[in-house]
Motif scaffolding. Structure first.
Motif, mmCIF file in Angstrom:
data_model
loop_
_atom_site.group_PDB
_atom_site.id
_atom_site.type_symbol
_atom_site.label_atom_id
_atom_site.label_comp_id
_atom_site.label_asym_id
_atom_site.label_seq_id
_atom_site.Cartn_x
_atom_site.Cartn_y
_atom_site.Cartn_z
ATOM 1 N N THR A 1 -6.777 0.365 -0.287
ATOM 2 C CA THR A 1 -7.397 -0.678 -1.100
ATOM 3 C C THR A 1 -6.472 -1.888 -1.178
ATOM 4 O OG1 THR A 1 -8.642 0.924 -2.411
ATOM 5 C CG2 THR A 1 -8.291 -1.233 -3.395
ATOM 6 N N SER A 2 -5.198 -1.631 -1.419
ATOM 7 C CA SER A 2 -4.218 -2.723 -1.484
ATOM 8 C C SER A 2 -4.146 -3.481 -0.171
ATOM 9 C CB SER A 2 -2.838 -2.166 -1.836
ATOM 10 O OG SER A 2 -2.864 -1.597 -3.112
ATOM 11 N N HIS B 1 -11.125 -4.589 -7.196
ATOM 12 C CA HIS B 1 -10.307 -3.540 -6.588
ATOM 13 C C HIS B 1 -10.960 -2.169 -6.705
ATOM 14 C CE1 HIS B 1 -9.003 -3.685 -10.782
ATOM 15 N NE2 HIS B 1 -8.705 -2.415 -10.658
ATOM 16 N N MET B 2 -11.685 -1.931 -7.804
ATOM 17 C CA MET B 2 -12.370 -0.639 -7.948
ATOM 18 C C MET B 2 -13.566 -0.531 -7.004
ATOM 19 S SD MET B 2 -10.732 1.337 -9.862
ATOM 20 C CE MET B 2 -11.953 2.627 -9.942
ATOM 21 N N THR C 1 -12.612 2.554 0.726
ATOM 22 C CA THR C 1 -11.375 3.210 1.141
ATOM 23 C C THR C 1 -11.122 4.588 0.564
ATOM 24 O OG1 THR C 1 -10.075 2.225 -0.633
ATOM 25 C CG2 THR C 1 -10.274 0.961 1.417
ATOM 26 N N LYS C 2 -11.395 4.794 -0.704
ATOM 27 C CA LYS C 2 -11.057 6.042 -1.415
ATOM 28 C C LYS C 2 -9.553 6.304 -1.412
ATOM 29 C CE LYS C 2 -15.393 7.553 -2.008
ATOM 30 N NZ LYS C 2 -16.191 6.528 -2.541
ATOM 31 N N SER C 3 -8.766 5.255 -1.249
ATOM 32 C CA SER C 3 -7.311 5.369 -1.202
ATOM 33 C C SER C 3 -6.706 4.116 -1.826
ATOM 34 C CB SER C 3 -6.839 5.513 0.241
ATOM 35 O OG SER C 3 -5.476 5.219 0.363
ATOM 36 N N ASN C 4 -5.795 4.302 -2.785
ATOM 37 C CA ASN C 4 -5.157 3.146 -3.423
ATOM 38 C C ASN C 4 -4.379 2.306 -2.423
ATOM 39 O OD1 ASN C 4 -6.047 3.415 -6.080
ATOM 40 N ND2 ASN C 4 -4.543 5.006 -6.484
ATOM 41 N N TYR D 1 -12.171 0.204 -3.623
ATOM 42 C CA TYR D 1 -11.734 1.606 -3.623
ATOM 43 C C TYR D 1 -12.923 2.563 -3.478
ATOM 44 C CZ TYR D 1 -9.803 6.001 -5.334
ATOM 45 O OH TYR D 1 -9.443 7.314 -5.459
#
Length: 71
Positions: free
Chosen positions: A23-24, A9-10, A17-20, A13
């Protein structure tokens, strides 16, 4: 006991994406087809094994691609 930045997930990210929230969504897009296929073929052992193998191989390929740092 400190977290690192090389969990899947990191990596999504940091590299994509640079966005939580995004990323989800990306991770869900990757996982959901395998969940659906697993439910559809719940009583077919061979199909479940093949689905699992495909998931593991794709996960490793994507992880390797995200974790490879190019200069």
């Amino acid at each position: 006991m400190q977290p690192d930045g090389v969990h899947f997930h990191m990596l999504v990210y940091k590299r994509l994406t640079k966005s939580n929230a995004k990323t989800s969504v990306w991770i869900l897009i990757f996982y959901v087809p395998f969940v659906i296929l697993s439910v559809v073929f719940a009583h077919h052992s061979l199909a479940l094994i093949i689905i699992s193998l495909i998931f593991v191989i794709l996960y490793q390929l994507i992880y390797k691609r995200l974790a490879t740092f190019r200069l």
